[in-house]
Every structure is written in structure tokens, then in C-alpha cells.
Design a protein around this motif. Structure first.
Motif, PDB file in Angstrom:
ATOM      1  N   ASN A   1       0.812  -1.220   0.000  1.00 36.55           N
ATOM      2  CA  ASN A   1       0.000   0.000   0.000  1.00 36.55           C
ATOM      3  C   ASN A   1       0.842   1.265   0.000  1.00 36.55           C
ATOM      4  N   ARG A   2       2.163   1.140  -0.110  1.00 37.42           N
ATOM      5  CA  ARG A   2       3.001   2.338  -0.199  1.00 37.42           C
ATOM      6  C   ARG A   2       2.576   3.207  -1.380  1.00 37.42           C
ATOM      7  N   GLN A   3       2.437   4.499  -1.141  1.00 39.97           N
ATOM      8  CA  GLN A   3       2.138   5.416  -2.238  1.00 39.97           C
ATOM      9  C   GLN A   3       3.361   5.576  -3.136  1.00 39.97           C
ATOM     10  N   VAL A   4       3.118   5.610  -4.440  1.00 42.01           N
ATOM     11  CA  VAL A   4       4.189   5.770  -5.424  1.00 42.01           C
ATOM     12  C   VAL A   4       3.784   6.850  -6.416  1.00 42.01           C
ATOM     13  N   VAL A   5       4.649   7.845  -6.576  1.00 39.55           N
ATOM     14  CA  VAL A   5       4.488   8.821  -7.657  1.00 39.55           C
ATOM     15  C   VAL A   5       5.455   8.416  -8.754  1.00 39.55           C
ATOM     16  N   GLN A   6       4.904   8.049  -9.893  1.00 34.12           N
ATOM     17  CA  GLN A   6       5.715   7.584 -11.023  1.00 34.12           C
ATOM     18  C   GLN A   6       5.592   8.607 -12.146  1.00 34.12           C
ATOM     19  N   SER A   7       6.675   9.343 -12.402  1.00 35.72           N
ATOM     20  CA  SER A   7       6.633  10.356 -13.457  1.00 35.72           C
ATOM     21  C   SER A   7       6.705   9.681 -14.824  1.00 35.72           C
ATOM     22  N   SER A   8       6.511  10.471 -15.855  1.00 34.94           N
ATOM     23  CA  SER A   8       6.510   9.926 -17.216  1.00 34.94           C
ATOM     24  C   SER A   8       7.907   9.522 -17.683  1.00 34.94           C
ATOM     25  N   TYR A   9       8.946   9.824 -16.886  1.00 38.77           N
ATOM     26  CA  TYR A   9      10.314   9.433 -17.238  1.00 38.77           C
ATOM     27  C   TYR A   9      10.818   8.267 -16.387  1.00 38.77           C
ATOM     28  N   ALA A  10       9.984   7.772 -15.483  1.00 34.04           N
ATOM     29  CA  ALA A  10      10.423   6.759 -14.521  1.00 34.04           C
ATOM     30  C   ALA A  10      10.375   5.349 -15.107  1.00 34.04           C
ATOM     31  N   THR A  11      11.355   4.536 -14.725  1.00 32.17           N
ATOM     32  CA  THR A  11      11.404   3.116 -15.082  1.00 32.17           C
ATOM     33  C   THR A  11      11.201   2.300 -13.809  1.00 32.17           C
ATOM     34  N   VAL A  12      10.341   1.284 -13.881  1.00 28.67           N
ATOM     35  CA  VAL A  12      10.056   0.420 -12.730  1.00 28.67           C
ATOM     36  C   VAL A  12      10.606  -0.972 -13.009  1.00 28.67           C
ATOM     37  N   LYS A  13      11.312  -1.550 -12.023  1.00 32.35           N
ATOM     38  CA  LYS A  13      11.919  -2.868 -12.201  1.00 32.35           C
ATOM     39  C   LYS A  13      11.561  -3.775 -11.021  1.00 32.35           C
ATOM     40  N   ILE A  14      11.414  -5.065 -11.326  1.00 36.25           N
ATOM     41  CA  ILE A  14      11.290  -6.109 -10.312  1.00 36.25           C
ATOM     42  C   ILE A  14      12.348  -7.153 -10.648  1.00 36.25           C
ATOM     43  N   PRO A  15      13.532  -7.073 -10.017  1.00 38.10           N
ATOM     44  CA  PRO A  15      14.671  -7.925 -10.413  1.00 38.10           C
ATOM     45  C   PRO A  15      14.388  -9.418 -10.296  1.00 38.10           C
ATOM     46  N   GLU A  16      13.586  -9.827  -9.305  1.00 42.58           N
ATOM     47  CA  GLU A  16      13.322 -11.252  -9.102  1.00 42.58           C
ATOM     48  C   GLU A  16      12.668 -11.902 -10.317  1.00 42.58           C
ATOM     49  N   LEU A  17      11.901 -11.121 -11.074  1.00 40.42           N
ATOM     50  CA  LEU A  17      11.245 -11.652 -12.280  1.00 40.42           C
ATOM     51  C   LEU A  17      11.912 -11.152 -13.554  1.00 40.42           C
ATOM     52  N   GLU A  18      13.024 -10.405 -13.406  1.00 37.12           N
ATOM     53  CA  GLU A  18      13.695  -9.778 -14.555  1.00 37.12           C
ATOM     54  C   GLU A  18      12.692  -8.969 -15.371  1.00 37.12           C
TER      55      GLU A  18
ATOM     56  N   GLU B   1      13.368   4.110 -10.865  1.00 31.93           N
ATOM     57  CA  GLU B   1      14.466   4.987 -11.282  1.00 31.93           C
ATOM     58  C   GLU B   1      13.913   6.125 -12.132  1.00 31.93           C
ATOM     59  N   ASP B   2      14.306   7.343 -11.797  1.00 29.90           N
ATOM     60  CA  ASP B   2      13.797   8.506 -12.513  1.00 29.90           C
ATOM     61  C   ASP B   2      14.907   9.537 -12.691  1.00 29.90           C
ATOM     62  N   PRO B   3      15.376   9.770 -13.912  1.00 31.57           N
ATOM     63  CA  PRO B   3      16.446  10.757 -14.139  1.00 31.57           C
ATOM     64  C   PRO B   3      16.024  12.193 -13.831  1.00 31.57           C
ATOM     65  N   THR B   4      14.690  12.478 -13.807  1.00 32.37           N
ATOM     66  CA  THR B   4      14.249  13.840 -13.484  1.00 32.37           C
ATOM     67  C   THR B   4      14.240  14.099 -11.981  1.00 32.37           C
ATOM     68  N   GLY B   5      14.300  13.037 -11.163  1.00 29.46           N
ATOM     69  CA  GLY B   5      14.237  13.197  -9.710  1.00 29.46           C
ATOM     70  C   GLY B   5      12.855  13.501  -9.192  1.00 29.46           C
ATOM     71  N   ASN B   6      11.809  13.338 -10.035  1.00 27.56           N
ATOM     72  CA  ASN B   6      10.444  13.724  -9.660  1.00 27.56           C
ATOM     73  C   ASN B   6       9.550  12.555  -9.283  1.00 27.56           C
ATOM     74  N   SER B   7      10.103  11.363  -9.158  1.00 30.19           N
ATOM     75  CA  SER B   7       9.317  10.229  -8.667  1.00 30.19           C
ATOM     76  C   SER B   7       9.513  10.103  -7.158  1.00 30.19           C
ATOM     77  N   PHE B   8       8.646   9.298  -6.538  1.00 28.48           N
ATOM     78  CA  PHE B   8       8.610   9.263  -5.074  1.00 28.48           C
ATOM     79  C   PHE B   8       8.000   7.954  -4.606  1.00 28.48           C
ATOM     80  N   VAL B   9       8.592   7.367  -3.547  1.00 27.50           N
ATOM     81  CA  VAL B   9       8.020   6.187  -2.895  1.00 27.50           C
ATOM     82  C   VAL B   9       7.867   6.513  -1.417  1.00 27.50           C
ATOM     83  N   GLU B  10       6.701   6.210  -0.860  1.00 27.70           N
ATOM     84  CA  GLU B  10       6.379   6.597   0.516  1.00 27.70           C
ATOM     85  C   GLU B  10       7.286   5.916   1.541  1.00 27.70           C
ATOM     86  N   ASN B  11       7.715   6.695   2.526  1.00 30.73           N
ATOM     87  CA  ASN B  11       8.467   6.191   3.668  1.00 30.73           C
ATOM     88  C   ASN B  11       7.469   5.823   4.768  1.00 30.73           C
ATOM     89  N   LEU B  12       7.406   4.530   5.130  1.00 33.22           N
ATOM     90  CA  LEU B  12       6.447   4.068   6.137  1.00 33.22           C
ATOM     91  C   LEU B  12       6.934   4.286   7.561  1.00 33.22           C
TER      92      LEU B  12
END
Length: 426
Positions: free
Chosen positions: A91-108, A172-183
Motif C-alpha cells: 500500500n506504499r504510495q508511489v508517484v511515477q513520473s513519465s520518465y520513470a522506469t520500474v523494475k522487479i529484479p526477481e522476475l527480470e 528509477e527517474d532521471p528527473t528526480g520527480n518520482s517518489f516512494v512513501e516512507n512508512l
């Protein structure tokens, strides 16, 4: 009576009768008739300004929503690495900008940059599954083998939500405008690592930024000490146009710094920020102050944007860059910490997190009022430019310990020093 100026980006509150939603007629990409796009400018607490846009077509009932950052491109890119272990992590809030890449390494698995969204970790998984299963019926007819592999992979994605095993989410976001909530606000999140990095030349080119441009403002080497430079800018609080005043200041027994002050007529926001005028030092510095008397609260304090703050007795440990650069007092920095936490609407109420933050703010108040002493304030600055006043100067201060240390590889990485080339370049 003169009309009160309102900030461009405002908090969402029930008292705001006019949230200023802008409606624009625009072409529907589905039926090519005229629809309506609505734009709403607001702010996300503990993050920054965003533009929420939604489209609705009355002719074909096509709907679409998108979130775009309203703030400028940040000085550094950002990478969040989060270990997902519990339902709260989903349920962590995530702000994903249009330049952000999302990865899940366990599933490649990697999601390339797409339109910006405000979502959760679970929402990212659901969105990925929905995207992969799009046109699956037709794919089963035309390419049955590929359809079977995609269906098998989406089951693996869905199974992640059962949390049989922890998994890693990287944003990962090169613009620095993405965000993941700190619980774990106000403390550092043990399951999340934040890395701010210097963008590559290719990333700057992709963002439309000029390499080696001189748009960063005047050269501080040519600024006289008594001269005040005024720079047109935007308010960090509401993004309205305002003026930044900049001046060189010589701190006794330390060094020269640049103080930048902002005063916004639209929202009343006032703030100052400090940047070192002498570049990064060869070693980092860690300053530990033992607060034993109320007079210690009046010591001058310089916290640069690369410094972190910790108070072991309150189990407080901030990230590098928290609160930005400040030239204030010990009391002033404690007030800044308390006010920033208290202003977050997600941290109030009857929730366990809200109660924890309220207790923390009460404990900080006790220190500010001088009712709680025998605590330690630690400034840790890997760039070596932070400062705490020695009231016994030029003698050693018995209540203050100053340590100079060699930076780690990770600290050099955050400061962008590992990729910096200083020899044999053109």
C-alpha cells in the motif's frame, strides 16, 4: 478590497471553495469528437507539486487520467529500492513520473517510461498485468505460444501480491520527480534505499537539458560580499513567480557560504537556503553536539543540502538532503524538523503512525523549550561543508565532537564523485 493572491499549487482542503479546476475542450483520440480535459494543480505532502489531468468524452464515453510533475527537473536523478515484505508495503504510495522506469529484479521485469501516475506498489503490479493482457484474446489466435508465455508471466506477477516471498521494487527517474512513501517517518526506512545520482550526458539530452550551460545563475566568484543578487524564480511552496535574494556571507572561524532567501507574496512562504561557496572538501565531517544546557539551543548551525541529521535519543535519522540547506540555530533546525512533520496531513489522526509522529513532535518540543536535556544532535555531511558554532573558540568545545572521515564509495556515488573525471580531459 484588494483580491488576495492565491498560490498556483495548493493543498487539497475542505475549506477551499474554489480549487480552480481548469477545463479545456480537446479532441478525443477514440472517436475524434470534442471532449473535455480537466487540469488540477495541487501538492503531495512530503513531495512536490503535481498536475492531475483527466479527459472525458460524452460522445463515446472514453476516459483517461494522467499525473505530471509540476515542479522543475531536479538537480539529480533518483533511484528508490524497496523491499516489499508486508501488506503495508503493497500500500506504499508511489508517484511515477513519465520518465520513470520500474523494475522487479526477481522476475527480470522492467516497465519502460510511460505516462505519469499516482498509485501504490500493488497498483503498479495490477497496471503491469492489465497492460500485458491487452489484446490477449487476439494474441491467442495469432500467436498462441507467445500468449501462453505472457499468461504464465502474469500469474507470477499476481503471485507477488500474496507475499509468499519478499520481492524488490526499483523506481528509477532521471528527473528526480518520482517518489516512494516512507512508512517509518520521521525515521529512516530500513526497507528502502534512496540513491540520488548525477545524470549522464545522454539522460540530459533526453530531458532537453544543455550540457555545460551557464543558466545556473551568476558565478559566486564575481559576487562582492556586500552585494545582494536578485534572481527571478518560482516559489518552492506554491510555484508562483517570486524573487530569490542571494548574498555571500563569511561565517567566523569557518568559511564563506552563499545564502539564498525567498519571500513569496502569493502564499506568504518565507525560507532561506545555504550552499557552500568553496566546493566539496577532501573529507566528510561528522559533528556531535551534547545538549546539556538551554544556551546550546542558540548555537549557530549551518546545515548544507548534503547533510543528514540524527538524534539518537529520539531514534531520529534523516536522509541526506532532508530540509535542504539551512543557516539557523540548533533551536531553529529543531523547529524546522517539528514543523515539517506536523504539516503532513497523512501523519495525523488516530492511526499508529499519526500517534508516533505526534509523540515525536512532543519530544522535540520538550528539547526546544529546554525541558529535556542530555540529548545529542549529530550533523553528518559527506561533503564536509556543515558547521556548528564552537562557543569556546579558539579552545576546544567540551560538549562538541568534530570528526573528519574518508567518504565511502556509496557516499561518493550519491555526491556524483565516482563518475567525475579530473585528469586528462579536453
Amino acid at each position: 478590497m484588494a483580491e488576495t493572491k492565491k498560490p498556483l499549487f495548493r493543498d487539497i482542503t475542505a475549506e477551499d471553495d474554489d480549487p480552480e479546476i481548469t477545463e479545456i475542450e480537446s479532441l478525443c483520440v477514440n472517436c475524434e469528437e470534442q471532449g473535455v480535459t480537466r487540469l488540477f494543480l495541487t501538492r503531495i505532502p512530503f513531495f512536490q507539486e503535481v498536475i492531475v489531468s483527466s479527459f472525458n468524452c460524452d460522445h463515446c464515453n472514453y476516459k483517461n487520467a494522467e499525473l505530471q510533475p509540476g515542479a522543475k527537473i531536479q538537480d539529480y536523478g533518483v533511484s528508490y529500492t524497496v523491499k516489499i515484505k508486508t501488506p503495508n508495503d503493497l500500500n506504499r504510495q508511489v508517484v511515477q513520473s513519465s520518465y520513470a522506469t520500474v523494475k522487479i529484479p526477481e522476475l527480470e521485469f522492467e516497465v519502460p517510461p510511460n505516462k505519469g501516475v499516482l498509485t501504490t506498489v500493488e497498483g503498479i503490479i495490477d497496471r503491469a498485468v492489465t497492460g500485458l493482457l491487452q489484446d490477449q484474446v487476439l494474441r491467442k489466435i495469432q500467436h498462441p505460444e507467445a500468449a501462453a508465455k505472457i499468461e504464465e508471466f502474469t500469474k507470477k506477477l499476481e503471485k507477488l501480491k500474496e507475499l509468499d516471498e519478499p520481492f524488490t521494487l526499483i523506481v528509477e527517474d532521471p528527473t528526480g520527480n518520482s517518489f516512494v512513501e516512507n512508512l517509518h517517518v520521521p525515521n529512516k526506512d530500513p526497507d528502502m534505499k534512496i540513491n540520488r545520482y548525477k545524470r549522464s550526458a545522454a539522460q540530459n539530452e533526453e530531458l532537453g537539458m544543455m550540457e555545460g550551460s551557464d543558466v545556473d545563475g551568476p558565478n559566486t566568484e564575481t559576487v562582492e560580499k556586500d552585494e545582494i543578487i536578485q534572481l527571478p524564480s518560482n516559489c518552492p511552496n506554491c510555484n508562483s513567480p517570486c524573487t530569490i535574494n542571494m548574498k555571500m556571507v563569511d561565517i567566523p572561524n569557518f568559511k564563506e557560504v552563499v545564502i539564498m532567501a525567498c519571500n513569496c507574496d502569493a502564499c506568504g512562504y518565507r525560507d532561506n537556503e545555504v550552499k557552500g561557496a568553496s566546493g566539496m572538501q577532501e573529507k566528510g565531517v561528522r559533528i556531535t553536539l551534547h545538549i546539556t544546557d538551554k544556551s546550546d539551543l542558540s548555537r549557530d548551525l549551518l546545515k548544507t543540502e548534503t547533510s543528514s541529521i540524527s538524534i539518537p535519543e529520539l531514534e531520529l535519522e534523516s536522509q541526506m538532503g532532508t530540509l535542504g540547506g539551512k543557516f539557523t540555530t540548533v533551536e531553529g533546525i529543531l523547529i524546522n524538523i517539528r514543523d515539517q512533520l506536523g504539516a503532513n496531513p497523512f501523519m495525523v489522526g488516530d492511526s499508529s503512525t499519526g500517534n508516533k509522529v505526534k509523540k515525536f513532535c512532543d519530544d522535540v518540543d520538550e528539547i526546544i523549550q529546554g525541558n529535556r536535556l542530555n540529548v545529542h544532535l549529530i550533523l553528518d555531511d559527506p561533503a564536509g561543508n556543515s558547521y556548528l558554532q564552537n562557543v569556546y573558540a579558539p579552545e576546544d568545545d567540551p560538549e562538541m565532537k568534530v570528526e573528519h572521515y574518508e567518504r565511502t564509495f556509496e557516499q561518493n556515488e550519491e555526491l556524483g564523485l565516482n563518475d567525475m573525471k579530473t585528469e586528462n580531459y579536453d
